[in-house]
Design a protein around this motif. Structure first.
Motif, PDB file in Angstrom:
ATOM      1  N   GLU A 141      52.684 -16.437 -62.622  1.00 52.53           N
ATOM      2  CA  GLU A 141      53.464 -16.760 -61.425  1.00 52.53           C
ATOM      3  C   GLU A 141      53.547 -18.277 -61.238  1.00 52.53           C
ATOM      4  O   GLU A 141      54.615 -18.831 -60.960  1.00 52.53           O
ATOM      5  CB  GLU A 141      52.852 -16.125 -60.184  1.00 52.53           C
ATOM      6  CG  GLU A 141      53.676 -16.417 -58.927  1.00 52.53           C
ATOM      7  CD  GLU A 141      53.004 -15.984 -57.643  1.00 52.53           C
ATOM      8  OE1 GLU A 141      52.754 -16.858 -56.770  1.00 52.53           O
ATOM      9  OE2 GLU A 141      52.729 -14.782 -57.502  1.00 52.53           O
ATOM     10  N   ASP A 142      52.404 -18.947 -61.395  1.00 55.80           N
ATOM     11  CA  ASP A 142      52.383 -20.403 -61.272  1.00 55.80           C
ATOM     12  C   ASP A 142      53.229 -21.070 -62.352  1.00 55.80           C
ATOM     13  O   ASP A 142      53.909 -22.070 -62.113  1.00 55.80           O
ATOM     14  CB  ASP A 142      50.944 -20.926 -61.367  1.00 55.80           C
ATOM     15  CG  ASP A 142      50.182 -20.805 -60.063  1.00 55.80           C
ATOM     16  OD1 ASP A 142      50.794 -20.491 -59.030  1.00 55.80           O
ATOM     17  OD2 ASP A 142      48.953 -21.030 -60.075  1.00 55.80           O
ATOM     18  N   ARG A 143      53.177 -20.520 -63.549  1.00 56.94           N
ATOM     19  CA  ARG A 143      53.935 -21.098 -64.665  1.00 56.94           C
ATOM     20  C   ARG A 143      55.440 -21.019 -64.384  1.00 56.94           C
ATOM     21  O   ARG A 143      56.180 -21.982 -64.603  1.00 56.94           O
ATOM     22  CB  ARG A 143      53.607 -20.332 -65.952  1.00 56.94           C
ATOM     23  CG  ARG A 143      54.079 -20.997 -67.228  1.00 56.94           C
ATOM     24  CD  ARG A 143      53.060 -22.020 -67.706  1.00 56.94           C
ATOM     25  NE  ARG A 143      53.295 -22.415 -69.072  1.00 56.94           N
ATOM     26  CZ  ARG A 143      52.351 -22.886 -69.881  1.00 56.94           C
ATOM     27  NH1 ARG A 143      51.113 -23.004 -69.453  1.00 56.94           N
ATOM     28  NH2 ARG A 143      52.628 -23.252 -71.108  1.00 56.94           N
ATOM     29  N   ALA A 145      56.771 -20.797 -61.431  1.00 61.12           N
ATOM     30  CA  ALA A 145      57.033 -21.710 -60.314  1.00 61.12           C
ATOM     31  C   ALA A 145      57.226 -23.139 -60.820  1.00 61.12           C
ATOM     32  O   ALA A 145      58.201 -23.815 -60.445  1.00 61.12           O
ATOM     33  CB  ALA A 145      55.884 -21.650 -59.308  1.00 61.12           C
ATOM     34  N   VAL A 146      56.335 -23.590 -61.664  1.00 60.94           N
ATOM     35  CA  VAL A 146      56.428 -24.947 -62.205  1.00 60.94           C
ATOM     36  C   VAL A 146      57.696 -25.103 -63.052  1.00 60.94           C
ATOM     37  O   VAL A 146      58.391 -26.126 -62.969  1.00 60.94           O
ATOM     38  CB  VAL A 146      55.167 -25.276 -63.040  1.00 60.94           C
ATOM     39  CG1 VAL A 146      55.382 -26.531 -63.877  1.00 60.94           C
ATOM     40  CG2 VAL A 146      53.964 -25.469 -62.122  1.00 60.94           C
ATOM     41  N   LYS A 151      56.604 -25.258 -55.923  1.00 64.96           N
ATOM     42  CA  LYS A 151      55.177 -25.412 -55.733  1.00 64.96           C
ATOM     43  C   LYS A 151      54.455 -24.153 -56.197  1.00 64.96           C
ATOM     44  O   LYS A 151      55.025 -23.073 -56.236  1.00 64.96           O
ATOM     45  CB  LYS A 151      54.857 -25.685 -54.255  1.00 64.96           C
ATOM     46  CG  LYS A 151      55.305 -27.050 -53.767  1.00 64.96           C
ATOM     47  CD  LYS A 151      54.861 -27.285 -52.326  1.00 64.96           C
ATOM     48  CE  LYS A 151      55.244 -28.688 -51.864  1.00 64.96           C
ATOM     49  NZ  LYS A 151      54.799 -28.944 -50.472  1.00 64.96           N
ATOM     50  N   GLN A 152      53.182 -24.308 -56.518  1.00 60.90           N
ATOM     51  CA  GLN A 152      52.378 -23.198 -56.995  1.00 60.90           C
ATOM     52  C   GLN A 152      51.648 -22.496 -55.851  1.00 60.90           C
ATOM     53  O   GLN A 152      51.312 -23.124 -54.857  1.00 60.90           O
ATOM     54  CB  GLN A 152      51.316 -23.671 -57.980  1.00 60.90           C
ATOM     55  CG  GLN A 152      51.805 -24.423 -59.179  1.00 60.90           C
ATOM     56  CD  GLN A 152      50.651 -24.895 -60.032  1.00 60.90           C
ATOM     57  OE1 GLN A 152      49.861 -24.115 -60.545  1.00 60.90           O
ATOM     58  NE2 GLN A 152      50.540 -26.205 -60.187  1.00 60.90           N
ATOM     59  N   ARG A 153      51.335 -21.206 -56.066  1.00 58.77           N
ATOM     60  CA  ARG A 153      50.536 -20.489 -55.088  1.00 58.77           C
ATOM     61  C   ARG A 153      49.042 -20.589 -55.423  1.00 58.77           C
ATOM     62  O   ARG A 153      48.208 -20.674 -54.533  1.00 58.77           O
ATOM     63  CB  ARG A 153      50.966 -19.016 -55.050  1.00 58.77           C
ATOM     64  CG  ARG A 153      50.406 -18.243 -53.863  1.00 58.77           C
ATOM     65  CD  ARG A 153      51.287 -17.069 -53.466  1.00 58.77           C
ATOM     66  NE  ARG A 153      51.408 -16.059 -54.491  1.00 58.77           N
ATOM     67  CZ  ARG A 153      50.898 -14.826 -54.374  1.00 58.77           C
ATOM     68  NH1 ARG A 153      50.215 -14.481 -53.286  1.00 58.77           N
ATOM     69  NH2 ARG A 153      51.101 -13.936 -55.318  1.00 58.77           N
ATOM     70  N   SER A 156      47.108 -23.030 -60.836  1.00 63.98           N
ATOM     71  CA  SER A 156      46.556 -22.892 -62.186  1.00 63.98           C
ATOM     72  C   SER A 156      47.157 -23.891 -63.178  1.00 63.98           C
ATOM     73  O   SER A 156      46.591 -24.129 -64.244  1.00 63.98           O
ATOM     74  CB  SER A 156      46.781 -21.467 -62.704  1.00 63.98           C
ATOM     75  OG  SER A 156      48.164 -21.183 -62.829  1.00 63.98           O
ATOM     76  N   GLN A 157      48.286 -24.491 -62.839  1.00 61.98           N
ATOM     77  CA  GLN A 157      48.963 -25.432 -63.731  1.00 61.98           C
ATOM     78  C   GLN A 157      48.689 -26.860 -63.262  1.00 61.98           C
ATOM     79  O   GLN A 157      48.984 -27.211 -62.129  1.00 61.98           O
ATOM     80  CB  GLN A 157      50.460 -25.159 -63.752  1.00 61.98           C
ATOM     81  CG  GLN A 157      50.823 -23.725 -64.083  1.00 61.98           C
ATOM     82  CD  GLN A 157      50.284 -23.281 -65.422  1.00 61.98           C
ATOM     83  OE1 GLN A 157      50.627 -23.853 -66.460  1.00 61.98           O
ATOM     84  NE2 GLN A 157      49.431 -22.260 -65.422  1.00 61.98           N
ATOM     85  N   PRO A 168      47.257 -30.442 -58.952  1.00 62.04           N
ATOM     86  CA  PRO A 168      48.225 -29.351 -59.135  1.00 62.04           C
ATOM     87  C   PRO A 168      49.614 -29.883 -59.465  1.00 62.04           C
ATOM     88  O   PRO A 168      50.144 -30.718 -58.729  1.00 62.04           O
ATOM     89  CB  PRO A 168      48.210 -28.641 -57.774  1.00 62.04           C
ATOM     90  CG  PRO A 168      46.965 -29.099 -57.088  1.00 62.04           C
ATOM     91  CD  PRO A 168      46.708 -30.476 -57.582  1.00 62.04           C
TER      92      PRO A 168
END
Length: 221
Positions: A141-143, A145-146, A151-153, A156-157, A168
Motif C-alpha cells: 500500500e505504501d509503495r 502511495a509513493v 503520503k504513506q499510511r 514503510s518506504q 518517510p
C-alpha cells in the motif's frame, strides 16, 4: 465490447483464484518462486565489490541497474503468469514463506503501477481471509502511495535527509497514530525500523558520510 472483455477477464481471474493446485504443480510453483526470490535478492541491494573493482563506481552502477531492471521485468512476467493461472498465491496455496517470494516482485514492480494496484486489491482480499501477511499488504500500500506521489499510511518506504537519517518518503498521512497503525499490520515500531534503516544507510555510505562530517548514524530517541 470493451466492457464485455473486461467482464470476461475479471470472471476468468475470479475462477482461477479458487483453483485447486495439485502437489506436483505446487512443488513446481515453489521451485519457480525459489528462483524468483534468489534472483530478486541478488539485485535488491548494491553492486558487489567485484563489480566496483572491475568497472569502477559509475560503470558498475550502470551495469547493475540495467541488470536489475531486466531481472525485475522477467520476474514480473513470471508472477503474472502464475497469478492469471492460479490466482494470488497465499498461505493455503504455497505456505507462509513462499507467499513472500510471490509478493517480492510485485513490491518491486515500480515500472507497472497498475499491476501493483491490482495486486494490492487482491492482497486485501487475502488478508481478510487470513491467507496472506498483513505487513506485506501495508508495504505494498505504501509503495503504491509513493509511486503515485501520495503520503504513506505506514511509513514503510524511506528516503534519507542530509544527515543520513531515514525519513518517510513523501511524508505520513497520520503521524500521531503511526505506531498503532504499524502494530495493527505486524510492522516493527517506527523508531526501531527507522533506526535500523538509518544504521544500514550509514554502513553502506560510511565513507561518503564521513567526508560530510557525519561520523555515526543519527538515531531517533
Amino acid at each position: 465490447m470493451k466492457y464485455f472483455t473486461i467482464l470476461l477477464v475479471l470472471l476468468f481471474m475470479s475462477c482461477n483464484s479458487n483453483k485447486k493446485i495439485s502437489e506436483n504443480k505446487r512443488n513446481k510453483i515453489i521451485s519457480e518462486l525459489d528462483y524468483i526470490e534468489k534472483i530478486d535478492q541478488k539485485y535488491a541491494g548494491i553492486p558487489s565489490e567485484d563489480l566496483f573493482k572491475k568497472y569502477g563506481q559509475q560503470k558498475a552502477w550502470e551495469f547493475f541497474l540495467a541488470k536489475r531492471d531486466s531481472v525485475s521485468n522477467d520476474n514480473q512476467s513470471r508472477i503474472k503468469k502464475l497469478f492469471y493461472k492460479y490466482g494470488y498465491l497465499g498461505f493455503n496455496e504455497v505456505g507462509k514463506d513462499n507467499t513472500t517470494k510471490f509478493w517480492l516482485p510485485i513490491q518491486h514492480a515500480d515500472n507497472d503501477i497498475e499491476f501493483q494496484k491490482q495486486m494490492l486489491q487482491e492482497l486485501k482480499k487475502q488478508i481478510e481471509i487470513k491467507n496472506a501477511k498483513r505487513n506485506e499488504y501495508a508495504m505494498l500500500e505504501d509503495r503504491v502511495a509513493v509511486n503515485t506521489n501520495q503520503k504513506q499510511r505506514f511509513g514503510s518506504q524511506v528516503t534519507y535527509n542530509s544527515n543520513g537519517q531515514a525519513v518517510p518518503r513523501n511524508g505520513l498521512i497520520d503521524t500521531l497514530n503511526i505506531e498503532k497503525l504499524r502494530a495493527g499490520y505486524d510492522l516493527p515500531t517506527f523508531k526501531d525500523y527507522y533506526n535500523n534503516m538509518t544504521i544500514m544507510h550509514f554502513e553502506m555510505n560510511k565513507e561518503v558520510l564521513k567526508k560530510q562530517g557525519i561520523t555515526e548514524p543519527m538515531l531517533y530517541k
